[in-house]
Write a protein that holds these residues in place. Structure first.
Motif, PDB file in Angstrom:
ATOM      1  N   SER A   1     -30.273  57.755  14.924  1.00 50.35           N
ATOM      2  CA  SER A   1     -30.062  59.021  14.230  1.00 50.35           C
ATOM      3  C   SER A   1     -29.826  60.171  15.214  1.00 50.35           C
ATOM      4  CB  SER A   1     -31.246  59.341  13.325  1.00 50.35           C
ATOM      5  OG  SER A   1     -32.415  59.410  14.108  1.00 50.35           O
ATOM      6  N   ALA A   2     -30.144  59.958  16.488  1.00 53.35           N
ATOM      7  CA  ALA A   2     -29.897  61.003  17.487  1.00 53.35           C
ATOM      8  C   ALA A   2     -28.408  61.246  17.687  1.00 53.35           C
ATOM      9  CB  ALA A   2     -30.555  60.629  18.813  1.00 53.35           C
ATOM     10  N   VAL A   3     -27.580  60.373  17.129  1.00 55.94           N
ATOM     11  CA  VAL A   3     -26.135  60.579  17.247  1.00 55.94           C
ATOM     12  C   VAL A   3     -25.733  61.904  16.581  1.00 55.94           C
ATOM     13  CG1 VAL A   3     -25.418  59.371  15.123  1.00 55.94           C
ATOM     14  CG2 VAL A   3     -23.911  59.369  17.114  1.00 55.94           C
ATOM     15  N   PHE A   4     -26.577  62.399  15.660  1.00 53.92           N
ATOM     16  CA  PHE A   4     -26.285  63.665  14.981  1.00 53.92           C
ATOM     17  C   PHE A   4     -27.002  64.853  15.625  1.00 53.92           C
ATOM     18  CE2 PHE A   4     -26.241  60.313  11.629  1.00 53.92           C
ATOM     19  CZ  PHE A   4     -24.896  60.366  11.325  1.00 53.92           C
ATOM     20  N   ALA A   5     -27.654  64.651  16.742  1.00 58.90           N
ATOM     21  CA  ALA A   5     -28.467  65.718  17.326  1.00 58.90           C
ATOM     22  C   ALA A   5     -27.647  66.999  17.469  1.00 58.90           C
ATOM     23  CB  ALA A   5     -29.002  65.280  18.684  1.00 58.90           C
ATOM     24  N   PRO A   6     -28.259  68.144  17.108  1.00 60.15           N
ATOM     25  CA  PRO A   6     -27.490  69.393  17.030  1.00 60.15           C
ATOM     26  C   PRO A   6     -27.287  70.073  18.384  1.00 60.15           C
ATOM     27  CG  PRO A   6     -29.747  69.784  16.365  1.00 60.15           C
ATOM     28  CD  PRO A   6     -29.651  68.324  16.654  1.00 60.15           C
ATOM     29  N   VAL A   7     -26.834  69.332  19.378  1.00 59.08           N
ATOM     30  CA  VAL A   7     -26.574  69.980  20.672  1.00 59.08           C
ATOM     31  C   VAL A   7     -25.459  71.003  20.494  1.00 59.08           C
ATOM     32  CG1 VAL A   7     -27.337  68.040  22.107  1.00 59.08           C
ATOM     33  CG2 VAL A   7     -24.956  68.170  21.375  1.00 59.08           C
ATOM     34  N   ARG A   8     -25.477  72.035  21.364  1.00 59.09           N
ATOM     35  CA  ARG A   8     -24.520  73.132  21.198  1.00 59.09           C
ATOM     36  C   ARG A   8     -23.088  72.699  21.515  1.00 59.09           C
ATOM     37  NH1 ARG A   8     -26.726  78.185  21.583  1.00 59.09           N
ATOM     38  NH2 ARG A   8     -28.686  78.248  20.447  1.00 59.09           N
ATOM     39  N   GLN A   9     -22.956  72.064  22.688  1.00 62.07           N
ATOM     40  CA  GLN A   9     -21.599  71.714  23.100  1.00 62.07           C
ATOM     41  C   GLN A   9     -21.615  70.337  23.721  1.00 62.07           C
ATOM     42  OE1 GLN A   9     -19.625  74.106  26.012  1.00 62.07           O
ATOM     43  NE2 GLN A   9     -17.675  73.416  25.193  1.00 62.07           N
ATOM     44  N   LEU A  10     -21.252  69.364  22.923  1.00 58.74           N
ATOM     45  CA  LEU A  10     -21.341  67.987  23.383  1.00 58.74           C
ATOM     46  C   LEU A  10     -20.309  67.712  24.473  1.00 58.74           C
ATOM     47  CD1 LEU A  10     -22.793  65.272  22.845  1.00 58.74           C
ATOM     48  CD2 LEU A  10     -20.850  64.670  21.403  1.00 58.74           C
ATOM     49  N   GLY A  11     -20.802  67.243  25.619  1.00 58.23           N
ATOM     50  CA  GLY A  11     -19.877  66.904  26.700  1.00 58.23           C
ATOM     51  C   GLY A  11     -19.869  65.427  27.016  1.00 58.23           C
ATOM     52  N   LEU A  12     -20.966  64.749  26.630  1.00 60.50           N
ATOM     53  CA  LEU A  12     -21.066  63.317  26.949  1.00 60.50           C
ATOM     54  C   LEU A  12     -21.906  62.611  25.894  1.00 60.50           C
ATOM     55  CD1 LEU A  12     -20.751  60.880  28.931  1.00 60.50           C
ATOM     56  CD2 LEU A  12     -22.802  61.708  30.091  1.00 60.50           C
ATOM     57  N   MET A  13     -21.378  61.514  25.405  1.00 61.70           N
ATOM     58  CA  MET A  13     -22.105  60.688  24.441  1.00 61.70           C
ATOM     59  C   MET A  13     -22.234  59.300  25.047  1.00 61.70           C
ATOM     60  SD  MET A  13     -23.377  60.451  21.337  1.00 61.70           S
ATOM     61  CE  MET A  13     -22.711  61.415  19.985  1.00 61.70           C
ATOM     62  N   ILE A  14     -23.478  58.851  25.213  1.00 63.87           N
ATOM     63  CA  ILE A  14     -23.705  57.526  25.797  1.00 63.87           C
ATOM     64  C   ILE A  14     -24.353  56.624  24.759  1.00 63.87           C
ATOM     65  CG2 ILE A  14     -24.943  56.230  27.587  1.00 63.87           C
ATOM     66  CD1 ILE A  14     -24.946  58.780  29.269  1.00 63.87           C
ATOM     67  N   VAL A  15     -23.878  55.400  24.664  1.00 65.69           N
ATOM     68  CA  VAL A  15     -24.560  54.412  23.826  1.00 65.69           C
ATOM     69  C   VAL A  15     -24.972  53.273  24.740  1.00 65.69           C
ATOM     70  CG1 VAL A  15     -24.456  52.961  21.779  1.00 65.69           C
ATOM     71  CG2 VAL A  15     -23.050  55.030  21.901  1.00 65.69           C
ATOM     72  N   ASP A  16     -26.261  53.208  25.045  1.00 74.40           N
ATOM     73  CA  ASP A  16     -26.751  52.139  25.907  1.00 74.40           C
ATOM     74  C   ASP A  16     -26.972  50.887  25.067  1.00 74.40           C
ATOM     75  OD1 ASP A  16     -27.663  50.847  28.174  1.00 74.40           O
ATOM     76  OD2 ASP A  16     -29.737  51.478  27.857  1.00 74.40           O
ATOM     77  N   GLU A  17     -26.763  49.735  25.645  1.00 74.57           N
ATOM     78  CA  GLU A  17     -26.893  48.462  24.897  1.00 74.57           C
ATOM     79  C   GLU A  17     -26.081  48.562  23.614  1.00 74.57           C
ATOM     80  OE1 GLU A  17     -28.538  46.193  26.466  1.00 74.57           O
ATOM     81  OE2 GLU A  17     -30.281  47.039  27.467  1.00 74.57           O
ATOM     82  N   GLU A  18     -24.816  48.882  23.784  1.00 76.96           N
ATOM     83  CA  GLU A  18     -24.009  49.219  22.623  1.00 76.96           C
ATOM     84  C   GLU A  18     -23.875  48.069  21.627  1.00 76.96           C
ATOM     85  OE1 GLU A  18     -20.612  48.241  21.728  1.00 76.96           O
ATOM     86  OE2 GLU A  18     -20.723  46.581  23.137  1.00 76.96           O
ATOM     87  N   HIS A  19     -24.181  46.842  22.063  1.00 78.57           N
ATOM     88  CA  HIS A  19     -24.052  45.681  21.181  1.00 78.57           C
ATOM     89  C   HIS A  19     -25.234  45.570  20.221  1.00 78.57           C
ATOM     90  CE1 HIS A  19     -26.799  44.557  24.352  1.00 78.57           C
ATOM     91  NE2 HIS A  19     -27.357  43.790  23.451  1.00 78.57           N
ATOM     92  N   ASP A  20     -26.239  46.413  20.411  1.00 80.41           N
ATOM     93  CA  ASP A  20     -27.494  46.212  19.695  1.00 80.41           C
ATOM     94  C   ASP A  20     -27.364  46.418  18.180  1.00 80.41           C
ATOM     95  OD1 ASP A  20     -30.598  46.066  20.578  1.00 80.41           O
ATOM     96  OD2 ASP A  20     -30.348  47.158  18.702  1.00 80.41           O
ATOM     97  N   ASN A  21     -27.884  45.471  17.432  1.00 80.87           N
ATOM     98  CA  ASN A  21     -27.776  45.556  15.970  1.00 80.87           C
ATOM     99  C   ASN A  21     -28.570  46.699  15.376  1.00 80.87           C
ATOM    100  OD1 ASN A  21     -26.167  43.301  15.727  1.00 80.87           O
ATOM    101  ND2 ASN A  21     -27.931  41.956  15.885  1.00 80.87           N
ATOM    102  N   GLY A  22     -29.537  47.181  16.134  1.00 78.97           N
ATOM    103  CA  GLY A  22     -30.357  48.274  15.634  1.00 78.97           C
ATOM    104  C   GLY A  22     -29.572  49.563  15.453  1.00 78.97           C
ATOM    105  N   TYR A  23     -28.353  49.624  15.952  1.00 73.84           N
ATOM    106  CA  TYR A  23     -27.547  50.830  15.741  1.00 73.84           C
ATOM    107  C   TYR A  23     -27.010  50.929  14.324  1.00 73.84           C
ATOM    108  CZ  TYR A  23     -27.782  51.996  20.636  1.00 73.84           C
ATOM    109  OH  TYR A  23     -28.243  52.362  21.875  1.00 73.84           O
ATOM    110  N   LYS A  24     -27.148  49.845  13.579  1.00 81.56           N
ATOM    111  CA  LYS A  24     -26.660  49.877  12.205  1.00 81.56           C
ATOM    112  C   LYS A  24     -27.765  50.417  11.311  1.00 81.56           C
ATOM    113  CE  LYS A  24     -23.800  48.317   8.901  1.00 81.56           C
ATOM    114  NZ  LYS A  24     -22.598  49.020   8.503  1.00 81.56           N
ATOM    115  N   GLN A  25     -27.456  51.462  10.576  1.00 84.92           N
ATOM    116  CA  GLN A  25     -28.436  52.064   9.669  1.00 84.92           C
ATOM    117  C   GLN A  25     -28.642  51.140   8.487  1.00 84.92           C
ATOM    118  OE1 GLN A  25     -30.699  54.031   9.217  1.00 84.92           O
ATOM    119  NE2 GLN A  25     -30.304  55.747   7.881  1.00 84.92           N
ATOM    120  N   ASP A  26     -29.880  51.010   8.041  1.00 87.13           N
ATOM    121  CA  ASP A  26     -30.103  50.032   6.978  1.00 87.13           C
ATOM    122  C   ASP A  26     -30.248  50.639   5.594  1.00 87.13           C
ATOM    123  OD1 ASP A  26     -32.471  51.145   7.583  1.00 87.13           O
ATOM    124  OD2 ASP A  26     -33.420  49.314   8.333  1.00 87.13           O
ATOM    125  N   GLU A  27     -29.958  51.921   5.451  1.00 88.56           N
ATOM    126  CA  GLU A  27     -29.858  52.453   4.102  1.00 88.56           C
ATOM    127  C   GLU A  27     -28.627  53.337   4.014  1.00 88.56           C
ATOM    128  OE1 GLU A  27     -32.991  56.068   4.305  1.00 88.56           O
ATOM    129  OE2 GLU A  27     -33.850  54.057   4.316  1.00 88.56           O
TER     130      GLU A  27
END
Ligand code: ADP
Ligand code: ZN
Ligand code: ZN
Length: 744
Positions: A316-342
């Protein structure tokens, strides 16, 4: 001026309000509005000069359905107040949420809801006031005399040097009233202090500076900084990806922009957090579901106010209200936990890519075992730039992997043991040397299959060549790809043995067996049952790190991100378990990932590591290639299979679940939908059937799987063809999962 407002409690509609002359309102602000005689909080989604009230009959595009207006009266109510002048959402975030709602076929307000942590929605905006206890020392003369118990308590408080009133009471087993009494007598100060609740509070964090990069880290960083598209950082475990992330973040901060790093929930350990805190100090915010409500609330607002500019958190931090996004990192990008379950069932990795693009930010996906989706985007479609880091930092080699064929571990007719002799020997030698062991039991195979105890042949669908799932309810084996079903055969179809049945053992049985074989070994077991308590996950890991145990036994929970220098042996007990997720075409990919990730835990320090893999299928490509640490060959072979079977990533897959207490209406809704989808060109419809988890909490569950070249096409078909919520009976629910990952 008119404002469209999303009211959280009313998920399907946006409402129009008039902005009073004297009021300044901007997009993204939280406002109070009258709604059905109650004052509600809402969020301003857009503003317009003229009333958008037009009698829209049919929305022309899916976007407009968002603005379908429930009332027809021209009496538009006014916004009552602006709750906070600083917006909660930027215009880009609103655009992102619109995309999200469309793509995942979910309501806009639901999408908006998922972007706000619950305590923020609840709207407690004041920072909490705490009572802090400070012992008075040395004591002035002439204080009232204490009872023996009070004296004891005072000494104890002195020993722990006070702290938060609640903590002091917890720790010393006393009550606030007792402590206050001491304060009243002049032995303590008990004062009210306003503090921002911080998840890092009370932790000693040593500042750290950037490490001099290795050559491959350096070139990776340079490519990341120069890339014009998302970067897939394919780096083996221990190749120093985290250091690269941190230096990319530092560079972003220096440019005056902010960074978000997503990590799998389970890998968000105190070690990870400390590593970031020690590099970036107070500018790091952590968003973690294990935080208290207060901490999450305060962290989120710190980000919104621009006080925290590096965000580390789970999906859910993907929506974090940072002012000016310059870099988005997804570590362990293959991880199934990135899928929201609702609903909306978004993939945070995919949302990350879309958000980065919308905001002109760099995007970095990292993994030692990339998802085949991302791999294909990099090597076949050229959508991502591939950056490799093939070696471990400091030249430590990846551990030697031995694959043990459990089919050979027992004489014919004998039961197969949990531990094979070579693994027992390996464990003994580690115990003698005082080194540590991780034992991993893949428990994902909860979906029961039939397998032959003699030749290990499993019940397989003749049409799809995937394993079939056993349904207890009607005693059938079903294929979850094509819907075919059969009665479980009494004998093995391959060798004729009557020992053809369901299989399995769990961590608790393994633990019991370990106690018998290695009575002196100290064991920590980690699984969903042993870690339900809020801190126990961290506590168990800290204990293991402090060498308070010899063996860490656990499920996939221990597979990621941990770094234990003293672990020299990793045993994987049932490597083929995940191949048993019969209805899941990703089974081989998951097995490969698990073995590779788990192996990455061994030999992280100066001691060499060894990995022992126990399996019944030593020749399965996922196991063979994972043992050889050959991701690229595996990915190429598996992609070829997927292409041939028309599975993702070549075709997109959606799973629609129909659920309700009345089986007849669930079945008929699923069958009706199936018929309607069949009329859709370009859509492959797999017959409606009971879900693998057929009944859950009294509710029946049926599934309909859809495949098509694009997820947008599937979502559009769902929007059109599935009955609207208002038309459904109270008890029937329809859940749409676009790009489905879990088909339970
Ligand atoms: P990964 O995230 O790829 O698994 P890490 O970033 O955790 O790898 O790095 C593995 C280990 O190597 C860590 O202990 C880290 O501190 C160390 N390390 C990383 N980069 C360097 C470097 N440039 N110099 C020295 N040590 C490094
Ligand atoms: Zn089939
Ligand atoms: Zn057999």
């Amino acid at each position: 001026m008119f404002a469209q407002v999303a009211i959280e409690q009313v998920p399907d509609t946006l409402f129009t309000y008039r902005v009073p002359e004297e009021m300044t309102v901007s997009v993204g602000q939280r406002v109070s509005v009258p709604w059905q005689r109650i004052m509600r909080s809402g969020y301003v989604i857009s503003l317009s000069e003229s009333s958008p009230y037009q009698p829209v009959k049919r929305p022309a595009s899916p976007q407009e359905t968002l603005f379908e207006l429930p009332e027809t009266s021209a009496t538009i109510k006014c916004i009552s107040a602006v709750d906070d002048p600083l917006p909660y959402f930027s215009e880009t975030t609103i655009r992102l949420l619109r995309w999200l709602a469309d793509y995942y076929s979910a309501g806009f307000t639901l999408a908006l809801r998922s972007a706000l942590p619950a305590p923020v929605r609840a709207g407690r905006t004041r920072e909490r006031e705490l009572f802090m206890v400070t012992p008075v020392h040395p004591l002035p003369k002439g204080l009232p005399k204490l009872t023996a118990r009070q004296q004891h308590l005072y000494t104890e408080i002195l020993r722990i040097d006070g702290g938060r009133l609640t903590h002091v009471c917890e720790e010393l087993g006393t009550t606030p009233a007792t402590v206050r009494k001491l304060a009243a007598n002049g032995y303590l100060r008990c004062e009210r202090v306003a503090v921002a609740r911080s998840p890092l509070k009370g932790r000693v964090v040593m500042p750290s500076s950037p490490l001099p990069l290795t050559a491959s880290q350096q070139s990776a960083l340079a490519m990341i900084l120069a890339a014009q598209k998302p970067v897939l950082l394919f780096g083996v475990t221990g190749s120093g990806k985290t250091e690269v992330y941190m230096q990319a973040i530092a560079k972003t901060l220096a440019e005056g922009r902010d960074a978000i790093m997503l990590v799998p929930e389970i890998a968000l350990t105190p070690q990870t957090v400390s590593r970031f805190a020690s590099r970036f100090g107070k500018t790091v915010a952590v968003l973690h579901s294990a935080l208290s409500d207060g901490e999450r609330h305060d962290e989120w607002h710190r980000i919104r106010r621009g006080e925290a500019r590096v965000v580390v958190g789970p999906r859910s931090a993907v929506f974090a209200p940072v002012r000016q996004l310059g870099l988005m990192i997804v570590d362990e990008e293959h991880d199934n936990g990135y899928k929201q379950d609702e609903s909306p069932r978004y993939s945070a990795r995919d949302v990350a890519v879309v958000r980065a693009k919308m905001e002109g930010a760099r995007c970095l996906l990292g993994s030692a075992t990339p998802s085949l989706e991302s791999w294909r985007n990099a090597v076949e479609l050229d959508k991502y730039q591939l950056v490799r880091m093939p070696e471990r930092v400091g030249g430590s080699v990846l551990p030697a992997v031995t694959v043990l064929d459990m089919g050979q571990a027992a004489a014919p007719g004998e039961p197969v043991p949990i531990f094979s002799p070579p693994l027992i020997d390996a464990m003994r030698s580690r115990l003698e040397r005082g080194e540590q062991i991780i034992l991993f039991l893949n428990r994902r195979g909860y979906a029961p299959t039939y397998q032959c105890a003699r030749c290990q042949t499993a019940a397989i669908c003749t049409k799809c060549s995937v394993k079939m799932t056993y349904h207890m309810k009607d005693d059938t084996l079903r294929c979850h790809l094509c819907g075919a079903w059969q009665r479980p055969p009494a004998r093995c179809p391959s060798c004729g043995s009557p020992e053809f049945s369901r299989l399995g053992f769990g961590t608790q049985r393994v633990e019991a067996a370990l106690h018998k074989i290695l009575p002196s070994a100290r064991i920590i077991r980690m699984d969903a049952d042993s870690t339900s308590h809020r801190h126990s996950h961290d506590e168990l890991l800290s204990a293991f790190r402090a060498k308070e145990a010899d063996i860490l036994l656990g499920t996939q929970m221990i597979a990621k991100g941990l770094d234990f220098p003293n672990v020299t042996l990793v045993g994987i007990l049932a490597a083929d378990r995940s191949l048993d997720i019969t209805y899941d075409f990703r089974a081989a990919e998951r097995t490969f990932q698990l073995i590779a990730q788990v192996s990455g835990r061994a030999g992280r320090g100066t001691l060499p590591g060894e990995v022992v893999v126990q399996t019944f299928q030593p020749d399965h490509p996922a196991i063979r290639l994972a043992a050889a640490c050959d991701y690229e060959t595996f990915a190429a072979e598996e992609l070829a299979n997927r292409r041939a079977e028309e599975c993702p990533p070549y075709q997109k897959l959606a799973c629609i679940t129909f659920t309700g207490n009345d089986l007849a209406s669930v079945t008929s809704a699923a069958r009706t939908a199936e018929k309607r989808f069949r009329a859709c060109r370009g859509l492959t419809v797999i017959p409606a059937m009971p879900a693998p988890l057929e009944k859950k909490e009294e509710a029946w569950r049926w599934q309909l799987l859809l495949r098509a070249p694009s997820s947008k096409a599937i979502a559009a078909a769902c929007d059109h063809l599935l009955p609207k919520k208002e038309r459904l009976s109270e008890s029937l629910r329809i859940l749409v999962d676009i790009d489905a990952v879990f088909l339970g």
